[in-house]
Enzyme design. Sequence first.
Site, PDB file in Angstrom:
ATOM      1  N   LYS A  59      33.269  40.130 -17.736  1.00 18.72           N
ATOM      2  CA  LYS A  59      34.193  39.517 -16.889  1.00 18.72           C
ATOM      3  C   LYS A  59      34.067  38.212 -16.805  1.00 18.72           C
ATOM      4  CE  LYS A  59      32.457  42.306 -13.750  1.00 18.72           C
ATOM      5  NZ  LYS A  59      31.594  43.352 -14.727  1.00 18.72           N
ATOM      6  N   THR A  60      32.819  37.626 -16.599  1.00 21.96           N
ATOM      7  CA  THR A  60      32.230  36.384 -16.357  1.00 21.96           C
ATOM      8  C   THR A  60      32.766  35.304 -17.700  1.00 21.96           C
ATOM      9  OG1 THR A  60      30.510  36.898 -14.974  1.00 21.96           O
ATOM     10  CG2 THR A  60      30.263  34.826 -15.646  1.00 21.96           C
ATOM     11  N   ASP A 246      34.007  34.940  -8.952  1.00 19.56           N
ATOM     12  CA  ASP A 246      33.199  35.938  -9.766  1.00 19.56           C
ATOM     13  C   ASP A 246      32.396  36.851  -8.851  1.00 19.56           C
ATOM     14  OD1 ASP A 246      31.824  37.189 -11.757  1.00 19.56           O
ATOM     15  OD2 ASP A 246      30.763  35.442 -12.490  1.00 19.56           O
ATOM     16  N   GLU A 247      32.091  37.787  -9.167  1.00 21.77           N
ATOM     17  CA  GLU A 247      31.197  38.737  -8.327  1.00 21.77           C
ATOM     18  C   GLU A 247      31.925  38.871  -7.066  1.00 21.77           C
ATOM     19  OE1 GLU A 247      28.524  40.164  -9.502  1.00 21.77           O
ATOM     20  OE2 GLU A 247      27.398  38.776 -10.869  1.00 21.77           O
ATOM     21  N   GLN A 277      28.435  47.305  -8.565  1.00 22.20           N
ATOM     22  CA  GLN A 277      27.582  46.544  -8.474  1.00 22.20           C
ATOM     23  C   GLN A 277      27.406  45.775  -7.255  1.00 22.20           C
ATOM     24  OE1 GLN A 277      26.444  44.020 -12.079  1.00 22.20           O
ATOM     25  NE2 GLN A 277      28.425  44.823 -13.051  1.00 22.20           N
ATOM     26  N   ARG A 630      20.929  44.905 -16.782  1.00 27.56           N
ATOM     27  CA  ARG A 630      20.551  43.499 -17.397  1.00 27.56           C
ATOM     28  C   ARG A 630      20.009  43.706 -18.731  1.00 27.56           C
ATOM     29  NH1 ARG A 630      24.186  41.572 -15.028  1.00 27.56           N
ATOM     30  NH2 ARG A 630      24.488  43.666 -14.636  1.00 27.56           N
TER      31      ARG A 630
HETATM   32  P1  ATP Z   1      28.225  41.697 -15.134  1.00 26.83           P
HETATM   33  O1  ATP Z   1      28.774  42.689 -14.760  1.00 26.83           O
HETATM   34  O2  ATP Z   1      26.687  41.979 -15.559  1.00 26.83           O
HETATM   35  O3  ATP Z   1      28.359  40.330 -14.637  1.00 26.83           O
HETATM   36  P2  ATP Z   1      30.037  40.596 -16.920  1.00 26.83           P
HETATM   37  O4  ATP Z   1      30.947  41.827 -17.130  1.00 26.83           O
HETATM   38  O5  ATP Z   1      30.253  39.568 -16.387  1.00 26.83           O
HETATM   39  O6  ATP Z   1      28.597  41.398 -16.673  1.00 26.83           O
HETATM   40  P3  ATP Z   1      29.492  38.910 -19.234  1.00 26.83           P
HETATM   41  O7  ATP Z   1      28.312  38.572 -18.679  1.00 26.83           O
HETATM   42  O8  ATP Z   1      30.731  37.887 -19.334  1.00 26.83           O
HETATM   43  O9  ATP Z   1      29.915  40.452 -18.753  1.00 26.83           O
HETATM   44  O10 ATP Z   1      29.374  39.391 -20.553  1.00 26.83           O
HETATM   45  C1  ATP Z   1      28.308  40.255 -21.344  1.00 26.83           C
HETATM   46  C2  ATP Z   1      27.801  39.871 -22.565  1.00 26.83           C
HETATM   47  O11 ATP Z   1      28.920  39.936 -23.535  1.00 26.83           O
HETATM   48  C3  ATP Z   1      27.694  38.225 -22.753  1.00 26.83           C
HETATM   49  O12 ATP Z   1      26.592  38.113 -23.557  1.00 26.83           O
HETATM   50  C4  ATP Z   1      28.866  37.856 -23.253  1.00 26.83           C
HETATM   51  O13 ATP Z   1      28.928  36.590 -24.303  1.00 26.83           O
HETATM   52  C5  ATP Z   1      29.354  39.070 -24.334  1.00 26.83           C
HETATM   53  N1  ATP Z   1      30.888  39.412 -24.380  1.00 26.83           N
HETATM   54  C6  ATP Z   1      31.736  39.382 -23.437  1.00 26.83           C
HETATM   55  N2  ATP Z   1      32.863  39.440 -24.067  1.00 26.83           N
HETATM   56  C7  ATP Z   1      32.731  39.556 -25.231  1.00 26.83           C
HETATM   57  C8  ATP Z   1      33.662  39.957 -26.644  1.00 26.83           C
HETATM   58  N3  ATP Z   1      35.069  39.789 -26.313  1.00 26.83           N
HETATM   59  N4  ATP Z   1      33.126  39.824 -27.948  1.00 26.83           N
HETATM   60  C9  ATP Z   1      31.675  39.696 -28.091  1.00 26.83           C
HETATM   61  N5  ATP Z   1      30.853  39.357 -26.857  1.00 26.83           N
HETATM   62  C10 ATP Z   1      31.146  39.461 -25.734  1.00 26.83           C
HETATM   63 MG    MG Z   2      29.229  38.640 -14.729  1.00 29.42          MG
END
Ligand code: ATP
Ligand code: MG
Length: 783
Positions: A59-60, A246-247, A277, A630
């Site tokens: 997402k981020t 975000d969040e 979360q 995490r």
């Molecule tokens: P959280 O809910 O914990 O905030 P999130 O959904 O924001 O997580 P991110 O932090 O954006 O997730 O991504 C998690 C990990 O996955 C990061 O290391 C990111 O670089 C990797 N990632 C995200 N999208 C891809 C993708 N399409 N291909 C490969 N790696 C990815």
């Molecule tokens: Mg995130």
Amino acid sequence: MNDWDDTDAFEQAEKRSLSQMAMGARPTPYLEGLNPAQREAVETLSGPVLMLAGAGTGKTKALTSRIVHLLNTGTARPNEILAVTFTNKAAREMKNRVGGMLGEMVEGMPWLGTFHSLCVKILRRHAELVGLKSNFTILDTDDQIRLMKQLIEAEHIDPKRWPPRMLAGIIDSWKNRAWTPLKVPASDGALFNHKGVDLYEQYQARLKTLNAADFGDLLLHVVTIFQAHPDILQQYQRWFKYILVDEYQDTNVAQYLWLRLLASNHKNICCVGDDDQSIYGWRGAEVGNILRFEKDFPGAHVVKLEQNYRSTHHILGAASGVINGNENRLGKTLWTDKKDGDKVRLIGHWDGEEEARWIGDEIENFQRGTRGHDAVSLDEMAILVRASHQMRAFEDRFLTIGLNYRVIGGPRFYERMEIRDAMAYFRVAVSNEDGLAFERIVNTPKRGIGDKAQQIINQAARENGVSLLEGARIVVEEGGLSARARNSLKQLVEGFDRWTTAIRDGAMSHIEVAELILDESGYTDHWKNDKTPEAPGRLENLKELVKALEEFENLQGFLEHVSLIMDNEQEADTPKVSIMTLHAAKGLEFPVVFLPGWEDGLFPSQRAMDETGQKGVEEERRLAYVGITRAEEFCTISFAQNRRVYGQWQTQMASRFVDELPPEHVDVLSAPGLYGGTSGGATMQSDLADKAAKADAYSSPGWKRMQSRTSGMTVIPSKPRKPLIIDAEAVPDFGIGDRVNHGKYGNGTVIGVEADKLSIVFDGGGAKKILASFVQAEDEVPF
Ligand code: ATP
Ligand code: MG
């Protein structure tokens, strides 16, 4: 500011369609690493977009790529994008990543930050509309509490029975809902002995005379301004063409209103979050905000992300197993094509020290690569605790073995006494109205201006309706003080005149001014002459403070920064293992994660359970989910049978969340202290032999479960248990007026002591006689 010239903004908008076409041809390498759903979220630039998806699904990453796409295609200029992150650290990271992805220097993203930092910026421009000056001070909790205490006492309310902290909590919760004193509903009228609303009004009035705002005000004032001045709101609506958050699951009502007001015109708002979360309900966050998004923004484009890119199969399986225990959730599919990896490791320890020792050893093993895996850097490891008091055991241990660590969001540099004193001088010099800061230093270092003299100053200020500094000036001129007090007060007032002038005329750098203030006020000498062992350290800290100023343009910018930072800033030169609370870990990821202290009462926290019951447990379970997710490769969960909390031994039971871990994803390790394992458990055992006999730890149900798991992982359904047994012989020593907490009745004040029985008046109403062994000091309750 010509940034705010609307004609200019509209002309730019006209031109943009052409530039957009020209920019459209630019390469978009940042899109290539995204999956189709992420691309959709990134490329759907107009209209509302919601990404509601599980942990680690990118997402981020998608949100960051969206900013890059807006810039790269020329759809928006950096200052037309409003991007909200949860912490300053996250904001910094996002800025860096945007720069990295664009492969060039972005000319700053002035409106990328936390709700608070963004609101400060807006409020400084329009402060006069809420009765403040643009150089208003931001109060920290300490100041806030001191101010409330004064108001409570002035009303002849007993602050022991009605503690300022309680009032602060109530007022905060009103501000989180964007309620000014006039808007507080009648149903809340009985709060704080029926004086809550009145005190809230007085408190706001006092803040105004002090030219100060507290954290809650930053949002409340901006929302108030937006609601009362549609022309101003429209300016911002036009300016922020794209809004990203975000969040989003952790926004409170005031933040939600702020966003809705800003987005209601163009509706280009993209929110991302995960209902699983949502962990700030206790601070007024409303998970409903994210669930209601499609209603608020009809026609919203909803993007689902299901692939987790962060964690191995076992880690994800363990996390999903735990969160499944919650009834109130949307439920989302999450999968990973990562390898199975190691199972989540589970280990029970004899006590908290043993746990810290074991984790210290494990970290060194990971660091050396002796666990059959590649060496892992300390930067890639984190210990995530439920309550900040858990950190001390780790800090002590790591200091002993020389393991570098950083505490994120813990007791901070800026909270130290000498730093707060020095900053109080800076605050008065920057904003002469800042009476709280003036009070703090008027007699620090001691200059003969005692309580009596301070009362006279206060009175002069009140009678003339001026600030304390001006009050002091009047007293100096009109007399009323002893010759010595008058003389030193005169020096102080003249000092501030010089320092304020020095700040304003700009002849000296702000760093030189800061040094001048500390020297001329006698503060530096005060510590130079002090013979206590701490004095040299304090002088070092003062030097460090002046060093910290170098990064800022002026003192005001620095003071603002300090009042806003929530994360501990440290030099990133040597690798360090991170220690932080689970709350502070949101959004972060680490290859190696340790989750200690999984004990009922500590995690889930007793307070959360007491205050909000099942709802509280669900929020704690989401916190467990945040913790496990995490971890990228290795996750270790541990608990201790005995824990010393502020000097008292307590017998603990394994957390109910331990039993909710799906056995197929868990590897149970044997406890070193009990089976003669590693790291000096034996010494600990002899130290605690008699405690052990008393506590009869092995017969506790939690421990039996552990043992049964060691041989074949039986799943035992979790059932309600008595969460915390307090060692009956370790009766704490309480006196009249002490603040205590009782598992069932909550917080209260001791009003009488009879042998081992305490008479307690509980905040929630009612007085009871209770055995001293059944309560804890209020500040010992983990939270
Ligand atoms: P959280 O809910 O914990 O905030 P999130 O959904 O924001 O997580 P991110 O932090 O954006 O997730 O991504 C998690 C990990 O996955 C990061 O290391 C990111 O670089 C990797 N990632 C995200 N999208 C891809 C993708 N399409 N291909 C490969 N790696 C990815
Ligand atoms: Mg995130």
